[in-house]
Design an enzyme around this catalytic site. Structure first.
Site, short mmCIF file in Angstrom:
data_model
loop_
_atom_site.label_atom_id
_atom_site.label_comp_id
_atom_site.label_asym_id
_atom_site.label_seq_id
_atom_site.Cartn_x
_atom_site.Cartn_y
_atom_site.Cartn_z
N ARG A 1 54.80 42.63 -28.13
CA ARG A 1 53.75 43.23 -27.31
C ARG A 1 54.02 44.72 -27.13
O ARG A 1 55.12 45.12 -26.78
CB ARG A 1 53.67 42.55 -25.93
CG ARG A 1 53.24 41.11 -26.01
CD ARG A 1 53.11 40.47 -24.65
NE ARG A 1 52.81 39.05 -24.77
CZ ARG A 1 52.75 38.21 -23.74
NH1 ARG A 1 52.97 38.66 -22.52
NH2 ARG A 1 52.46 36.94 -23.94
N SER B 1 48.44 37.80 -23.93
CA SER B 1 48.32 36.83 -22.85
C SER B 1 47.61 37.40 -21.62
O SER B 1 46.44 37.76 -21.69
CB SER B 1 49.70 36.28 -22.48
OG SER B 1 49.59 35.22 -21.55
N HIS B 2 48.32 37.52 -20.52
CA HIS B 2 47.73 37.93 -19.25
C HIS B 2 47.75 39.45 -19.06
O HIS B 2 47.33 39.94 -18.00
CB HIS B 2 48.49 37.27 -18.10
CG HIS B 2 49.97 37.57 -18.15
ND1 HIS B 2 50.78 37.06 -19.14
CD2 HIS B 2 50.76 38.33 -17.36
CE1 HIS B 2 52.02 37.49 -18.94
NE2 HIS B 2 52.03 38.27 -17.88
N LYS C 1 52.14 37.04 -32.15
CA LYS C 1 53.27 36.12 -32.18
C LYS C 1 53.06 35.07 -33.26
O LYS C 1 51.92 34.76 -33.64
CB LYS C 1 53.51 35.46 -30.83
CG LYS C 1 52.53 34.40 -30.41
CD LYS C 1 53.05 33.68 -29.16
CE LYS C 1 52.12 32.57 -28.71
NZ LYS C 1 52.70 31.79 -27.61
N ASP D 1 43.68 32.78 -17.92
CA ASP D 1 44.06 34.15 -18.26
C ASP D 1 43.52 34.59 -19.61
O ASP D 1 42.66 33.94 -20.20
CB ASP D 1 45.59 34.27 -18.23
CG ASP D 1 46.26 33.55 -19.40
OD1 ASP D 1 45.72 32.52 -19.83
OD2 ASP D 1 47.31 34.01 -19.87
N ASP E 1 44.54 34.65 -22.77
CA ASP E 1 44.56 33.79 -23.96
C ASP E 1 44.42 32.31 -23.63
O ASP E 1 44.53 31.47 -24.52
CB ASP E 1 45.82 34.03 -24.78
CG ASP E 1 47.10 33.56 -24.09
OD1 ASP E 1 47.11 33.54 -22.84
OD2 ASP E 1 48.07 33.23 -24.78
N ASP F 1 46.28 30.23 -21.70
CA ASP F 1 47.41 29.32 -21.51
C ASP F 1 47.88 29.22 -20.06
O ASP F 1 48.71 28.38 -19.74
CB ASP F 1 48.58 29.68 -22.44
CG ASP F 1 49.19 31.05 -22.16
OD1 ASP F 1 48.68 31.77 -21.28
OD2 ASP F 1 50.18 31.40 -22.85
N ARG F 2 47.33 30.05 -19.18
CA ARG F 2 47.73 30.00 -17.78
C ARG F 2 46.60 29.48 -16.91
O ARG F 2 45.43 29.49 -17.31
CB ARG F 2 48.17 31.38 -17.29
CG ARG F 2 49.37 31.91 -18.06
CD ARG F 2 49.88 33.21 -17.51
NE ARG F 2 51.01 33.66 -18.31
CZ ARG F 2 52.04 34.35 -17.83
NH1 ARG F 2 52.09 34.67 -16.56
NH2 ARG F 2 53.03 34.72 -18.63
N GLU G 1 55.92 26.23 -15.67
CA GLU G 1 56.59 27.46 -15.26
C GLU G 1 55.89 28.02 -14.03
O GLU G 1 54.68 27.87 -13.87
CB GLU G 1 56.54 28.50 -16.38
CG GLU G 1 57.28 28.09 -17.62
CD GLU G 1 57.27 29.18 -18.68
OE1 GLU G 1 58.25 29.29 -19.42
OE2 GLU G 1 56.26 29.91 -18.78
N GLU G 2 56.65 28.70 -13.20
CA GLU G 2 56.07 29.29 -11.99
C GLU G 2 55.06 30.39 -12.31
O GLU G 2 54.26 30.75 -11.46
CB GLU G 2 57.18 29.87 -11.11
CG GLU G 2 58.12 30.84 -11.78
CD GLU G 2 57.51 32.18 -12.15
OE1 GLU G 2 56.69 32.67 -11.36
OE2 GLU G 2 57.85 32.72 -13.21
N SER G 3 55.08 30.90 -13.53
CA SER G 3 54.20 31.99 -13.93
C SER G 3 52.83 31.46 -14.36
O SER G 3 52.26 31.92 -15.33
CB SER G 3 54.83 32.82 -15.04
OG SER G 3 55.23 32.00 -16.12
N LYS H 1 51.72 26.13 -23.17
CA LYS H 1 51.11 25.84 -21.88
C LYS H 1 49.59 25.91 -22.04
O LYS H 1 49.09 26.55 -22.96
CB LYS H 1 51.61 26.79 -20.81
CG LYS H 1 51.58 28.28 -21.14
CD LYS H 1 52.25 29.06 -20.01
CE LYS H 1 52.37 30.55 -20.32
NZ LYS H 1 53.47 30.84 -21.24
#
Length: 541
Positions: free
Chosen positions: A20, A111-112, A124, A275, A277, A279-280, A361-363, A374
């Protein structure tokens, strides 16, 4: 095939989720090409292989996809399966790799992180299992990037990525596919869609904030078209190259419109966000925000209510900074619980070995063994399935969970874009004092142990050291400190605070107030604010 001469760029070292950088960095002549060729070389070439390609629609994604297609063709790939418009959410890309039995895939996303001409871009590589490349591969990519002298790229017109179907690019077949269909079909096999449809038919109201990012098309197809949620349920549903100027990170700070709606008058029954992409996820009920750690625990405790998980869970895994709430569920269910470093790739071996079913994950990341990433939409559907099966709202489900398991009060404080030397010096100082901290008392808390987390993979025996600092207090409280690997500017220090209250009383405090003694103790021990020069965190979740 045209061979182009080049020379290495400094810093092409993939982090926990690929490489990134700021978008202008990737747009430099040869920069993207060097990294892609290094990736191809590091995996033993792509001749006769099948790849999946897609991303979150951020700025420069279309151009990057065309470059990668021409490089894959020049390197002899047999087939590249690409999402229409170069779109694929990260979990959908993982699924497509698995469904089509591809040899791997390239995901274009940061991602985010924000997107746009002066914001962030990322690339990635995912393996044949659909999961992120392990450290052995990312290290090989980096090593190759530091010695590269040439790359291969076909001289050819761009491929029309708006048109579904197959075309030839040199000897390579490029197959443009619907980015949503296969993923949506998979979700129907995992969840009780008729029960969720009945929920919406009965007047249940939901707000899904896709944050002008990739899940908009997925959310509209699944929630509005297949499940019958009211038109307009999906907000900010059109992916935009700059995410509409939004920060596409689904937390209470950045998804503030959703939070305001869910705490206002006539709030919907259920709120969720995803988010950049896809995944969150963030889960919100009417007047209640569910922390990702608690969401993971609730999902683990109730997953058997969804048709794809009726046989129960093989095990649960969480990242080290994530609260121990899921551990308590695993103990009650009599299943294994694993603590891994941050980064979804660390769950891959556990999933492939059949040791765990649900990970988190906490994120704001939760998922299961259906893919190797995720998955934000999956987590939201799981909550809808649980709500439909239990006939309860979010607040009732969470309150019942706390009464059963106690509560792990939890919060993450982020200090963003710190000078790297300042952040490293702070943690180096802590590292030098770790062994002397046992037995030290401050703010009414006594340190039980302190260490720098190291993980030995139970499947392949690989060791990952220097994965964050843990300060564990007597009674179950703790503070965790680590530097994030997902930023593109300076260093982001993440500090995680946790305090366990067994109940039945004391389960309804404000988390920041409940955690005040732990926060004060960490400040006394580490001096975060004094050494960083920041009077307070940039983001609190």
């Amino acid at each position: 095939m045209t061979i182009h001469q080049t020379k290495p760029f400094d810093g092409q070292k993939p982090g926990t989720s690929g490489l990134r950088k700021k978008t202008p960095v990737f747009m430099q002549p040869n920069y993207l090409e060097n990294f892609i060729q290094s990736t191809f070389d590091a995996i033993g070439g792509v001749a006769a292989k099948t790849l999946v390609l897609g991303g979150d629609g951020r700025y420069f994604g279309q151009e990057a996809a065309q470059t990668i297609l021409k490089m894959a063709a020049a390197n002899g790939a047999a087939r590249v399966i690409v999402g229409q418009g170069a779109w694929l959410s990260t979990p959908a890309a993982s699924n497509l790799i698995r469904v089509r039995k591809a040899d791997g895939g390239i995901i274009l996303s940061a991602s985010h992180n924000p997107g746009g001409p002066n914001e962030d871009f990322g690339v990635k590589y995912n393996m044949a299992n659909g999961g992120p490349a392990p450290e052995s591969v990312t290290e090989a990519i980096y090593a190759r990037s530091q010695e590269i002298t040439e790359y291969r790229k076909l001289d050819a017109p761009d491929v029309d990525l708006a048109a579904l179907g197959t075309v030839k690019l040199g000897d390579t077949t490029v197959e443009v596919v619907d980015p949503v269909a296969d993923y949506a079909d998979l979700m129907e096999t995992l969840f009780d869609f008729p029960a969720i449809r009945a929920l919406f038919a009965g007047g249940f109201r939901m707000r899904m904030d896709s944050m002008c990012a990739i899940t908009g098309p997925y959310a509209r197809e699944i929630f509005e078209n297949r499940l019958g949620a009211a038109p307009g349920t999906v907000a900010h549903g059109t992916p935009l190259p700059d995410f509409g100027g939004m920060h596409p990170d689904p937390n209470p700070t950045w998804a503030h419109e959703l939070m305001a709606e869910m705490t206002g008058e006539n709030a919907p029954d259920f709120g969720a966000a995803s988010d950049g992409d896809g995944d969150r996820n963030m889960i919100v009920g009417r007047g209640i925000y569910v922390s990702p750690s608690d969401s993971l625990a609730v999902i683990a405790a109730n997953a058997h209510l969804a048709k794809g998980y009726k046989a129960g869970l093989k095990g649960v895994a969480r990242s080290m900074p994530t609260s121990a709430a899921a551990d308590r569920v695993a103990a009650k269910l009599g299943i294994a619980c694993y603590e891994t470093p941050t980064g979804w790739k660390f769950f891959g071996n556990l999933l492939d070995a059949g040791r765990v079913t649900v990970c988190g994950e906490e994120s704001f990341g939760t998922g299961s063994d259906h893919v190797r990433e995720k998955d934000g939409v999956w987590a939201i559907l799981m909550w809808l399935n649980i709500i439909a099966a239990r006939g309860q709202g979010v607040a009732e489900i969470v309150a019942d969970h706390f009464r059963t398991y106690g509560r792990n009060y939890y919060s993450r404080h982020d200090y963003e874009a710190l000078p790297k030397d300042v952040a490293n010096a702070m943690l180096d100082d802590l590292r030098g004092r770790l062994t002397a901290l046992k037995g030290v008392s401050t703010n009414g808390l006594t340190i039980e142990s302190a260490d720098e987390f190291s993980y030995t993979d139970p499947v392949d025996g690989s060791v990952s050291a220097h994965q964050g600092f843990r300060i564990l207090f007597e009674g179950g409280s703790r503070a965790v400190l680590r530097l994030s690997g997902t930023g593109t500017e300076g260093a982001t220090l993440r500090v995680y605070y946790e305090r366990y209250v067994p109940g039945p009383d004391g389960l309804a405090e404000d988390p920041q107030e409940a955690l005040a003694p732990v926060i004060a103790a960490a400040e006394d021990l580490v001096g975060i604010r004094a050494k960083s020069g920041r009077p307070e965190p940039d983001v609190i979740t």
